[in-house]
Design a protein around this motif. Structure first.
Motif, short mmCIF file in Angstrom:
data_model
loop_
_atom_site.label_atom_id
_atom_site.label_comp_id
_atom_site.label_asym_id
_atom_site.label_seq_id
_atom_site.Cartn_x
_atom_site.Cartn_y
_atom_site.Cartn_z
N PHE A 209 0.84 -1.20 0.00
CA PHE A 209 0.00 0.00 0.00
C PHE A 209 0.87 1.25 0.00
CE2 PHE A 209 -4.27 -1.63 1.15
CZ PHE A 209 -3.95 -2.94 1.42
N ALA A 210 0.29 2.34 -0.50
CA ALA A 210 0.82 3.66 -0.18
C ALA A 210 -0.10 4.27 0.87
CB ALA A 210 0.86 4.54 -1.42
N VAL A 211 0.47 5.10 1.75
CA VAL A 211 -0.32 5.73 2.81
C VAL A 211 -0.16 7.24 2.72
CG1 VAL A 211 -0.65 5.98 5.29
CG2 VAL A 211 -0.10 3.73 4.33
N SER B 102 -9.95 6.80 8.56
CA SER B 102 -9.15 6.32 7.44
C SER B 102 -10.05 5.82 6.33
CB SER B 102 -8.23 5.20 7.91
OG SER B 102 -7.30 5.70 8.84
N TYR B 103 -9.59 5.96 5.12
CA TYR B 103 -10.37 5.61 3.95
C TYR B 103 -9.49 4.78 3.03
CZ TYR B 103 -13.16 9.34 5.92
OH TYR B 103 -13.91 10.10 6.79
N GLY B 104 -10.02 3.62 2.62
CA GLY B 104 -9.15 2.73 1.85
C GLY B 104 -9.87 1.86 0.85
N ALA B 105 -10.93 2.38 0.25
CA ALA B 105 -11.60 1.60 -0.79
C ALA B 105 -10.59 1.26 -1.89
CB ALA B 105 -12.77 2.38 -1.37
N PRO B 106 -10.65 0.05 -2.43
CA PRO B 106 -9.63 -0.40 -3.39
C PRO B 106 -9.51 0.50 -4.61
CG PRO B 106 -10.96 -2.25 -2.65
CD PRO B 106 -11.62 -1.02 -2.12
N ARG C 298 -3.17 1.08 -4.85
CA ARG C 298 -3.80 0.88 -3.55
C ARG C 298 -3.29 1.93 -2.57
NH1 ARG C 298 -6.88 -3.06 -0.75
NH2 ARG C 298 -8.20 -1.56 0.30
N VAL D 225 -4.20 4.02 0.95
CA VAL D 225 -5.02 4.25 2.14
C VAL D 225 -4.69 5.63 2.67
CG1 VAL D 225 -5.38 3.60 4.55
CG2 VAL D 225 -5.30 1.84 2.78
N VAL E 52 -5.17 8.46 5.75
CA VAL E 52 -5.58 8.74 7.13
C VAL E 52 -5.93 10.22 7.19
CG1 VAL E 52 -4.95 8.62 9.56
CG2 VAL E 52 -3.99 6.97 7.94
#
Lengths: 225, 225
Positions: free
Chosen positions: A6-8, A77-81, A88, A90, A92
Motif C-alpha cells: 500500500f501507499a499511505v 481512514s479511507y481505503g476503498a480499493p 492501492r 489508504v 488517514v
DNA sequence: ACGAGTTATCGTCAAGGTGATGAGAAAAGG
DNA sequence: CCTTTTCTCATCACCTTGACGATAACTCGT
C-alpha cells in the motif's frame, strides 16, 4: 512473507470561521490524477514519519505557518480499493480547526489554495465524504468539548465564541442564554480582565480558553424533532 | 513515482459482556513477532479488499460466526514507524460490540482465543493503547447512542440493558431511574409484548432494539467532579 | 398453602438546567 | 443629549435529573 503493498497518505480537513461562515482549506491539484480539480490538502507519509507528524507537516506546508494554534486530531481512514487510480492508497484523514488567519496560503505542490465555504463541493477522490465526515465531527464536538475556542484567537469575546457556534452549526443562538452557559461552564473560558475598545456597543470582556477537556454542562444544538 | 511502501492491517477490539463483566476477545500469537503473547485479533488487508470488509472477514474468522449481530465501526489508525519490527505497518483498528455468544472461538491462525476481562493487559505491539481507545469509545458511545443494545440478544429486558451499562462503565445505576430513561427515550427500545418466565422475582417485559440512531435524551454516566 | 425474598415497575419530590424574555449598563454616533 | 448598538444580568415557567418510597408479580423454601 508476501502481503499486499500500500501507499499511505494523510489528508487534511482544515476548517476555520471567516466572516461568520464556516470554510475549508482546499487546493487545486497541479498533477494527475484529477488535475485541476479541488481537493483536500495532503500528501504521502514519509518512510520514517509518524502519522500525526505527517499531518502536522502537511498542515504547516499548506498554511505556511509553523503552528498557528488551533486543534488537530485524527478523523478516520479511507481505503476503498478503487479510491485512487494510481494503485492501492489508504489515506488517514486529520481534522484541523484554526482561527481566522490572514494567511497567504502559499501552495507548494498545488496550483492554488483557498478558503472555500462548505457545501456543494465536487472534490477529487473521495474527498467529498471525508469533508462531510470532518464537518460532522466538528459540529458534534462543539457540543461536548471546548473546541470552539480553537477557532478563536488567543483572546476573544463571548460574542465571537457564539458566532463560531452559529457558523459551524448554521443556526442562530440567543446571546443571553449563550453568555450564561459559556461563562458558567467550568474551564471553558477564563476572564483576562481586559475588554474590547473602539467598537460599537458596550465593550465586551475578553476571555482566553480554559483548561477543561470536556464541557460540563454541554452546549447542545437545537434538536430538530 | 517513488513513495514509501506500507503494509496495512486491520485489528479488532471485540467487546462483549459476560457475567456482568466487560470482556475483550484476545488471541495468543502463534507466530513471530511477539510469539505467544496476547494480542488483538487482526490481519493483513487483502489486495482488493475494502477496509471494512477486511474487518468483517477477520471478525467472522475469529468468532467463527458469519454475522453474529452486534455492531462494527472504525476506531482509529495507528502507524508509528517502529510499531511493528517487520517493517512499516499501518493498522486500521475497528471496534466490534457483540452479544454474549456461547461461541467456541476456533482459532485459525492463532494458538488460542479467549474472552478476557479488561485491565492490566500487556498486549503485543501497541495493542494496549488500541484496546484502551476502543474501551473509551464504547463507554462514551453508550451515553449518546443506543449502542448498548448491540451487547444484547435480539430480545432483552431493561435490567439486562442496565447491566450492560454497569459492566461497561464499571458503576452501579439506580434501576428505577434507568428504567424510566430507557423506556422513555424515543426509538431506544420497543416492547415486544412478551415477558420473561421462570426466573426469580417479578417477570420482566421483553424489548427489542428501536430504530433511533441517537439517544435523546442521552443516558449520562456519573461525572466524577 | 403461605410467608419471605426478589425483581420489576410506577410515583413523588426537590434541585438544577433550559429556553424565552425583560431590563439595565456602557459604549459610539449623530 | 438622545438614539442605537451591544453586552451583561435577572426572572420565570418548564423539564430533566437523582434520590427514594411504594406496589406488583413472580419464585422458593418450608
Amino acid at each position: 512473507m508476501s502481503y499486499p503493498v500500500f501507499a499511505v497518505t494523510v489528508d487534511l480537513v482544515v476548517l476555520t470561521v471567516q466572516e461568520g461562515e464556516l470554510r475549508v482549506l482546499l487546493v487545486r491539484r497541479g498533477i494527475e490524477p484529477h488535475l485541476d480539480r479541488w481537493a483536500l490538502p495532503g500528501g504521502f507519509v514519509h518512510a520514517d514519519e509518524d502519522l500525526a507528524a505527517a499531518a502536522r507537516r502537511e498542515l504547516a506546508e499548506e498554511t505556511g505557518l509553523a503552528w498557528p494554534g488551533g486543534h488537530l486530531e485524527q478523523l478516520a481512514s479511507y481505503g476503498a480499493p478503487d479510491r485512487d487510480p494510481r494503485g492501492r492508497v489508504v489515506t488517514v484523514a486529520y481534522l484541523a480547526l484554526l482561527p481566522d488567519l490572514p494567511a497567504p496560503l502559499a501552495g507548494t505542490d498545488a496550483a492554488a489554495a483557498e478558503w472555500r465555504p462548505i457545501g456543494g463541493q465536487h472534490l477529487a477522490f473521495d474527498h467529498d465524504r471525508i469533508l462531510a465526515d470532518g464537518v460532522e465531527r466538528a459540529r458534534s464536538k462543539l457540543e461536548y468539548t471546548p473546541l470552539a475556542t480553537a477557532f478563536c484567537p488567543p483572546e476573544f469575546t463571548v460574542a465571537a465564541l457564539r458566532q463560531v457556534y452559529e457558523a459551524v452549526w448554521g443556526e442562530t443562538i440567543d446571546p443571553r442564554n449563550f453568555h450564561r452557559k459559556a461563562t458558567s461552564a467550568p474551564g471553558f473560558v477564563e476572564p483576562t480582565g481586559r475588554s474590547t475598545e473602539g467598537e460599537p456597543g458596550r465593550p465586551a470582556k475578553l476571555y482566553r480558553r480554559g483548561d477543561a477537556a470536556l464541557l460540563n454542562p454541554p452546549i447542545l444544538r437545537r434538536k430538530d424533532d
